[in-house]
Design an enzyme around this catalytic site. Structure first.
Site, short mmCIF file in Angstrom:
data_model
loop_
_atom_site.label_atom_id
_atom_site.label_comp_id
_atom_site.label_asym_id
_atom_site.label_seq_id
_atom_site.Cartn_x
_atom_site.Cartn_y
_atom_site.Cartn_z
N SER A 1 0.85 -1.20 0.00
CA SER A 1 0.00 0.00 0.00
C SER A 1 0.88 1.24 0.00
CB SER A 1 -0.93 -0.04 1.22
OG SER A 1 -1.90 0.97 1.13
N ASN A 2 0.34 2.37 0.39
CA ASN A 2 1.10 3.62 0.45
C ASN A 2 0.53 4.46 1.59
OD1 ASN A 2 -1.09 5.44 -0.63
ND2 ASN A 2 -0.95 3.91 -2.27
#
Ligand code: CTP
Length: 401
Positions: free
Chosen positions: A213-214
């Site tokens: 993810s981020n």
């Protein structure tokens, strides 16, 4: 017209309070989501448990929470923001008078002051009271204040008299409510436009407990959705696992992965405006393990094979229609303007909001941002709180200049 709408049903202390139970049912049958607030005296006519059971939601009577002091005491503000319509049925002479004078001594009257939605007042009382000078004056005043009024019916009253004062039948109240919702518009440059906003990160799962993810918080996307709504748009916010609160007033749908968002967007290909603020993963693992990957069953070094996710905006851009405006976002670490401009062209966007991770006060989770708004021939810079620059950006694009 009422399907999917959020209605607050305010019940005050008159004998017609029992009819509000049927009204609640009929709103629900029409597809509306209903929350009920009662004045303390309404609870002497019908128990709050009846409304709680039928609405499958808490019934609010008092602003303050005596059992847990200090907890959730701003509920009236959140309820006020949440609603598309506030219906007070029945409305007694006492509550009518409080509305005229802006009193806020219980949950119903406090929520009414906080509400930004249209309000329908259904006064019911005995004929003599209804025709008294004070009530007549208050009925004129609430209409001048912008509230909608549904006159009571004439007929047999609890006092035994035949006069004006009966609560109209639920179907009449529903019809009036639908009319109000249909004609109510927040006026602004986006009035009448369907706007889709995406916000937050995606998650690409490797196994049941790990994902790629981020750090996107979703703050900028939520601010864009809220600004679009305030400018009159009919907004739908599609969001990933965000770490910021989403205001109740925004209708939402959730996604987890890039693929989920790609599928969700298929329902909105006709939107007038798409604001793509979501931080979408470009790659996902080729396969997802059903079970947790165990250390003792893998080598000292290990790798995950990735495959591209669909480029959602580029796909939309390929089939862009004349009435559509697409706004992308680009978070860069180098060559900000050059990279963003190339995305604007490649994805067939109208505008792109470029921000750099290297600019002070910009970035994923903070409250502030610096955005370069790039159009085909335009370049404007906006700096400040995300909630404020979201307005400025949309006003720059859609405002009357
Ligand atoms: N975007 C998208 N689908 C993807 C990736 C990105 O719709 N699979 C959208 C983002 O929501 C954003 C814009 O495209 O509005 C630019 O995203 P960004 O990640 O900056 O660009 P990429 O095209 O992914 O290029 P790169 O990661 O190489 O910078």
């Amino acid at each position: 017209m009422l399907a999917g709408k959020r209605i607050i049903l305010g019940v005050t202390g008159g004998i017609a309070a029992y009819k509000a139970v049927y009204l609640l049912r009929d709103f629900q049958k029409a597809g509306a989501e209903v929350r009920v607030t009662m004045t303390p005296s309404a609870t002497r006519f019908v128990g709050s448990e009846t409304f709680a059971a039928l609405s499958r939601s808490e019934v609010a009577v008092e602003v303050f929470n005596d059992e847990k002091p200090g907890k959730n005491w701003t509920k009236h503000i959140h309820w006020g923001e949440w609603a598309d319509l506030f219906v007070i049925a029945p409305c007694t002479a006492n509550t009518l008078s409080k509305i005229v004078h802006g009193q806020s001594d219980n949950m119903l009257t406090s929520t009414l002051l906080a509400a930004r939605c249209p309000v329908l007042i259904c006064p019911t009382m005995d004929g003599e009271m209804y025709e008294s000078p004070a009530v007549s004056k208050n009925l004129t005043t609430v209409q001048e204040m912008g509230y909608h009024l549904l006159e009571p019916d004439e007929g047999y009253l609890a006092s035994g008299l035949e006069a004006v004062g009966r609560l109209p039948e639920p179907e009449t109240i529903l019809k009036k409510s639908a009319e109000i919702i249909k004609t109510h518009r927040i006026q602004g440059p986006l009035t009448g436009k369907k706007v889709i906003v995406t916000a937050g990160p995606t998650r690409e799962f490797i196994d049941p407990v790990r994902f790629i993810s981020n750090p996107s918080s979703g703050k900028m996307g939520v601010a864009m959705a809220d600004a679009a709504r305030a400018l009159g748009a009919d907004v739908m916010l599609l969001h990933g696992p965000v770490s910021v609160p989403i205001p109740d007033r925004l209708p939402t749908r959730e996604f987890t992965s890039a693929e989920d968002l790609f599928e969700l967007m298929k329902s909105y290909t006709d939107a007038d405006v798409v604001i793509m603020a979501a931080a979408v993963a470009d790659y996902k693992p080729i396969s997802r393990s059903d079970q947790k990957i165990k250390k003792d069953r893998t080598d000292e070094s290990s790798s995950i094979e990735l495959t591209r996710t669909p480029d959602i905006l580029a796909n939309l851009g390929k089939n862009k229609k004349k009435h559509q405006t697409f706004i992308g976002f680009a978070m860069e670490t180098e060559n900000l303007i050059e990279n963003a401009k190339s995305k604007l062209e490649k994805k067939n966007l109208d505008w792109i909001c470029a921000n750099s991770l290297n600019t002070r006060g910009s970035g994923f989770a903070g409250d502030t941002n610096t955005i370069h708004l790039l159009g085909k021939d335009d370049h404007k810079e906006f700096s400040g709180k995300k909630s404020e620059i979201a307005f400025e950006i949309l006003d720059e694009i859609f405002g009357d200049h």
